[in-house]
Design a protein around this motif. Structure first.
Motif, PDB file in Angstrom:
ATOM      1  N   SER A   1       5.856  44.307  59.588  1.00 19.25           N
ATOM      2  CA  SER A   1       5.299  43.828  60.454  1.00 19.25           C
ATOM      3  C   SER A   1       3.474  43.806  60.138  1.00 19.25           C
ATOM      4  CB  SER A   1       5.044  45.480  61.096  1.00 19.25           C
ATOM      5  OG  SER A   1       4.840  46.241  60.582  1.00 19.25           O
ATOM      6  N   ASP A   2       3.118  43.425  60.884  1.00 19.56           N
ATOM      7  CA  ASP A   2       0.892  43.417  60.673  1.00 19.56           C
ATOM      8  C   ASP A   2       0.253  44.215  60.996  1.00 19.56           C
ATOM      9  OD1 ASP A   2      -1.559  42.009  59.756  1.00 19.56           O
ATOM     10  OD2 ASP A   2      -1.301  40.287  60.558  1.00 19.56           O
ATOM     11  N   VAL A   3      -0.147  44.977  60.434  1.00 23.41           N
ATOM     12  CA  VAL A   3      -1.462  46.079  61.044  1.00 23.41           C
ATOM     13  C   VAL A   3      -2.140  44.934  61.925  1.00 23.41           C
ATOM     14  CG1 VAL A   3      -3.450  46.126  58.596  1.00 23.41           C
ATOM     15  CG2 VAL A   3      -2.288  48.518  61.081  1.00 23.41           C
ATOM     16  N   VAL A   4      -2.671  44.137  61.548  1.00 23.57           N
ATOM     17  CA  VAL A   4      -3.997  43.232  62.553  1.00 23.57           C
ATOM     18  C   VAL A   4      -3.438  42.883  63.545  1.00 23.57           C
ATOM     19  CG1 VAL A   4      -5.546  41.816  62.375  1.00 23.57           C
ATOM     20  CG2 VAL A   4      -5.132  42.102  60.269  1.00 23.57           C
ATOM     21  N   GLU A   5      -2.053  42.691  63.832  1.00 24.54           N
ATOM     22  CA  GLU A   5      -1.585  42.169  64.624  1.00 24.54           C
ATOM     23  C   GLU A   5      -1.227  43.628  65.654  1.00 24.54           C
ATOM     24  OE1 GLU A   5       2.350  40.448  66.355  1.00 24.54           O
ATOM     25  OE2 GLU A   5       2.568  40.493  64.229  1.00 24.54           O
ATOM     26  N   ILE A   6      -0.607  44.596  65.184  1.00 24.48           N
ATOM     27  CA  ILE A   6      -0.382  45.602  65.538  1.00 24.48           C
ATOM     28  C   ILE A   6      -2.064  46.826  66.694  1.00 24.48           C
ATOM     29  CG2 ILE A   6       0.375  48.168  66.315  1.00 24.48           C
ATOM     30  CD1 ILE A   6       2.420  45.796  65.591  1.00 24.48           C
ATOM     31  N   VAL A   7      -2.347  46.550  65.568  1.00 25.79           N
ATOM     32  CA  VAL A   7      -3.949  46.929  66.187  1.00 25.79           C
ATOM     33  C   VAL A   7      -4.772  46.310  67.333  1.00 25.79           C
ATOM     34  CG1 VAL A   7      -5.860  47.893  65.632  1.00 25.79           C
ATOM     35  CG2 VAL A   7      -4.433  48.932  64.450  1.00 25.79           C
ATOM     36  N   GLY A   8      -4.104  45.280  66.449  1.00 26.37           N
ATOM     37  CA  GLY A   8      -5.037  44.178  67.593  1.00 26.37           C
ATOM     38  C   GLY A   8      -4.381  43.900  68.955  1.00 26.37           C
ATOM     39  N   ARG A   9      -3.403  44.518  69.768  1.00 25.79           N
ATOM     40  CA  ARG A   9      -3.102  44.724  70.894  1.00 25.79           C
ATOM     41  C   ARG A   9      -3.786  46.031  71.864  1.00 25.79           C
ATOM     42  NH1 ARG A   9       2.942  44.578  68.918  1.00 25.79           N
ATOM     43  NH2 ARG A   9       3.522  42.613  68.112  1.00 25.79           N
ATOM     44  N   SER A  10      -4.289  46.569  71.116  1.00 28.03           N
ATOM     45  CA  SER A  10      -4.971  47.971  71.661  1.00 28.03           C
ATOM     46  C   SER A  10      -6.331  47.731  71.183  1.00 28.03           C
ATOM     47  CB  SER A  10      -4.058  48.915  71.126  1.00 28.03           C
ATOM     48  OG  SER A  10      -2.632  48.964  71.093  1.00 28.03           O
ATOM     49  N   VAL A  11      -6.425  46.863  70.205  1.00 29.02           N
ATOM     50  CA  VAL A  11      -8.257  47.003  69.869  1.00 29.02           C
ATOM     51  C   VAL A  11      -8.151  45.881  69.678  1.00 29.02           C
ATOM     52  CG1 VAL A  11      -9.800  48.123  68.395  1.00 29.02           C
ATOM     53  CG2 VAL A  11      -8.013  49.533  69.118  1.00 29.02           C
ATOM     54  N   PRO A  12      -9.465  45.635  70.166  1.00 28.67           N
ATOM     55  CA  PRO A  12     -10.695  43.835  70.022  1.00 28.67           C
ATOM     56  C   PRO A  12     -10.715  43.637  68.442  1.00 28.67           C
ATOM     57  CG  PRO A  12     -11.268  45.059  72.424  1.00 28.67           C
ATOM     58  CD  PRO A  12     -10.366  45.733  71.971  1.00 28.67           C
ATOM     59  N   LEU A  13     -10.789  42.498  68.148  1.00 30.60           N
ATOM     60  CA  LEU A  13     -10.708  42.815  66.791  1.00 30.60           C
ATOM     61  C   LEU A  13     -11.689  41.996  66.666  1.00 30.60           C
ATOM     62  CD1 LEU A  13      -7.660  44.470  65.108  1.00 30.60           C
ATOM     63  CD2 LEU A  13      -9.968  46.137  65.503  1.00 30.60           C
ATOM     64  N   LYS A  14     -12.779  41.803  65.872  1.00 34.00           N
ATOM     65  CA  LYS A  14     -13.501  40.737  65.103  1.00 34.00           C
ATOM     66  C   LYS A  14     -13.354  40.655  63.519  1.00 34.00           C
ATOM     67  CE  LYS A  14     -16.784  40.457  69.254  1.00 34.00           C
ATOM     68  NZ  LYS A  14     -17.923  40.903  69.772  1.00 34.00           N
ATOM     69  N   LYS A  15     -13.203  39.113  63.360  1.00 29.83           N
ATOM     70  CA  LYS A  15     -12.934  38.990  61.271  1.00 29.83           C
ATOM     71  C   LYS A  15     -14.464  39.142  61.077  1.00 29.83           C
ATOM     72  CE  LYS A  15     -10.348  37.442  58.815  1.00 29.83           C
ATOM     73  NZ  LYS A  15     -11.219  37.651  56.949  1.00 29.83           N
TER      74      LYS A  15
END
Length: 440
Positions: A1-15
C-alpha cells in the motif's frame, strides 16, 4: 500500500519537494503542517505530532482497530490475511462473506445515488426539508435523498428487480402468498437519510415520511452490512469535528444530527432507533475521550439516557468523560437549538450532568434516604451500577459517595454487598475513609 494514496483519499495533498503536504486531519489548522513522505512511507504533523504509516492512519482517522485496518487494506489489494487459527474452510467462508458485503454496499450506494438524484426533482420533499430549516448544502453533505411514491420505483434503477441481493440489502420486501410472490420497495414517499460506516460506505437508510403517517421513521432491517446495535448515524460525517470539538454529542434522531450540524454542532451522531449499546460507546471512544448524551426531554428520552448510562459504565475510566444533557420536556436537540439559539444550547452542553452524579440520581430514584429502608434500597440499586465500572480513582470516589448516602463506611458497604475490597483499597476501621496504597 502507498501511504500517499491512502492518506490522499481523505486529505487533499499538494506536492512540496520530495514530500506532500496538507491540512492536518487530526487538529484544526489554517496553514498546512501535515507532511507525507512517499520515500519513507510515513506521515507526520509538525503541529500536533501525529505520525505513522498507512495502517496507523486508518486506525487514527477511521477509528479502526489494528486487525480491522490490516484486513481493510488487504481486501483492497486483493490479498488474504493469514490466519493460522482458522481452517481453510473458515477462511473460504469468510471470503464469501466479504464478497457478499462488497456487493451489498455497491447496491446500496447505487440506491443512495438514485434517491439523491430524485430529491432534486421532488418539490414536496424539497419543501419539507426547507420547512425544517435545512439548506441545500447540508443536504448534500449528508447525501439526503427522496424515495418516490410507487411500489416498484427501484425497478428502473436495477436491471434485475428480482435479484435476491435487493431483498438482502433491505431495499425490497418479498411477500410470498400462496404461489404468488410480490416484490415492492421498502421505502416509498420518504426523505432518505443514507447511513454510512466509518469508511464512508452506504450500509443502510432511514426514511422519514413527509406528513403524519406512521411509522414516522422507517429504518433498514438488519443485514450482513448493517447492525443497528453497532452503527451510529453521522459518525462518518462527524469524524473530523469530533477531534476539533473535543467531544461527541449522542442524540436520538437523524434530524437532530443534520440540524445540529447546520447550526454549529457538526460533532453530533445518533443511535438508529435502538438503545445505546456497549458497541456504540466503544466505537465512540475510538474517536474521542468525551461523550455527551443529549436525548429528548420527554419520558422516552429519560429512559434512553438511563440505558446509555448502563452502556457507558464499563468504559468510564479515569481519563474519559461521560455526561448527560437533559433538555426541557417539550424539546429535542433540534427544536431546542432552533428555539433558543446556538449559545443557549452550548450552555446546556457545558452544564451537562457528569456520569458520577447521574449514577447516584439513577440509584436514588424511588428511595427515601431519610429512612433505613430507603437507604438500603438505594444501596441495592447502586451495587450493579458501581460494579460495572472499571477499577480506578473514579470508582473509588463513587464508593465513598454511595457509602456516605447509605450512612455506612466503605468497608461496611462492601461487606453488605458481599464484595471484596479492590486491590488498591486496604482494610480500614469502621467509619473511616479507605486508605489508598500509593505504590511506586
Amino acid at each position: 500500500s502507498d501511504v500517499v494514496e491512502i492518506v490522499g483519499r481523505s486529505v487533499p495533498l499538494k506536492k512540496a519537494g520530495a514530500n506532500f503536504t496538507g491540512l492536518c486531519p487530526f487538529h484544526a489548522e489554517k496553514s498546512p503542517s501535515f507532511s507525507v513522505s512517499p520515500s519513507k512511507q510515513f506521515y507526520h504533523c509538525f503541529g500536533c505530532g501525529k505520525n505513522g504509516n498507512a495502517i496507523s492512519f486508518l486506525m487514527d482517522y477511521a477509528g479502526m482497530g489494528f486487525v480491522e485496518a490490516v484486513k481493510d487494506l488487504a481486501q483492497e489489494y486483493g490479498l488474504q490475511v493469514p490466519d493460522d487459527e482458522r481452517s481453510p474452510q473458515e477462511r473460504a467462508q469468510a471470503a464469501v462473506v466479504r464478497e457478499k458485503q462488497s456487493s451489498l454496499t455497491d447496491i446500496l450506494e447505487k440506491a443512495a445515488a438514485a434517491y439523491k438524484k430524485q430529491l432534486k426533482i421532488s418539490p414536496g420533499a424539497i419543501d419539507y426539508l426547507k420547512g425544517r430549516g435545512l439548506s441545500g448544502e447540508i443536504a448534500k453533505d449528508f447525501g439526503l435523498g427522496y424515495a418516490p411514491e410507487g411500489w416498484r420505483a427501484l425497478a428502473s434503477i436495477y436491471p434485475d428487480y428480482s435479484d435476491p441481493l435487493l431483498e438482502e440489502a433491505g431495499l425490497v420486501i418479498v411477500n410470498n402468498e400462496g404461489d404468488d410472490e410480490k416484490r415492492y420497495d421498502r421505502f416509498r414517499d420518504r426523505v432518505m437519510f443514507p447511513i454510512r460506516n466509518v469508511k464512508g460506505e452506504c450500509i443502510g437508510f432511514g426514511g422519514r415520511v413527509l406528513g403524519d403517517e406512521k411509522p414516522k421513521y422507517l429504518n433498514s432491517p438488519e443485514t450482513p452490512v448493517f447492525s443497528k446495535g453497532r452503527e451510529l448515524y453521522g459518525l462518518f460525517e462527524a469524524r473530523h469535528a469530533l477531534r476539533e470539538a473535543g467531544y461527541v454529542l449522542v442524540t436520538e434522531g437523524y434530524m437532530d444530527v443534520v440540524a445540529l450540524a447546520q447550526l454549529g454542532f457538526p460533532n453530533a451522531v445518533a443511535t438508529l432507533g435502538t438503545a445505546c449499546t456497549n458497541d456504540h460507546v466503544q466505537k465512540l471512544f475510538r474517536f474521542t475521550d468525551a461523550v455527551v448524551f443529549s436525548f429528548d426531554g420527554d419520558a422516552a428520552g429519560q429512559r434512553a439516557a438511563r440505558k446509555a448510562l448502563d452502556a457507558a459504565l464499563p468504559y468510564a475510566t479515569d481519563t474519559r468523560s461521560v455526561k448527560f444533557l437533559f433538555l426541557p420536556t417539550e424539546h429535542d436537540p433540534d427544536s431546542y437549538i432552533r428555539a433558543n439559539g446556538k449559545e443557549a444550547f452550548a450552555q446546556m452542553v457545558s452544564n451537562a450532568v457528569p456520569l458520577s452524579r447521574f449514577l447516584l440520581d439513577a440509584a436514588r430514584e424511588g428511595c427515601d434516604l431519610s429512612a433505613a429502608e430507603g437507604r438500603s434500597h438505594f444501596a441495592a440499586n447502586a451495587k450493579p451500577l458501581w460494579s460495572a465500572m472499571p477499577d480506578g480513582a473514579l470508582k473509588h470516589q463513587l464508593l465513598n459517595d454511595i457509602a456516605d448516602q447509605v450512612q455506612l463506611s466503605p468497608r461496611e458497604l462492601l461487606d453488605a454487598w458481599k464484595l471484596a475490597p479492590t486491590p488498591t483499597v486496604s482494610a480500614c476501621q469502621d467509619g473511616q475513609r479507605p486508605i489508598v496504597n500509593r505504590k511506586k
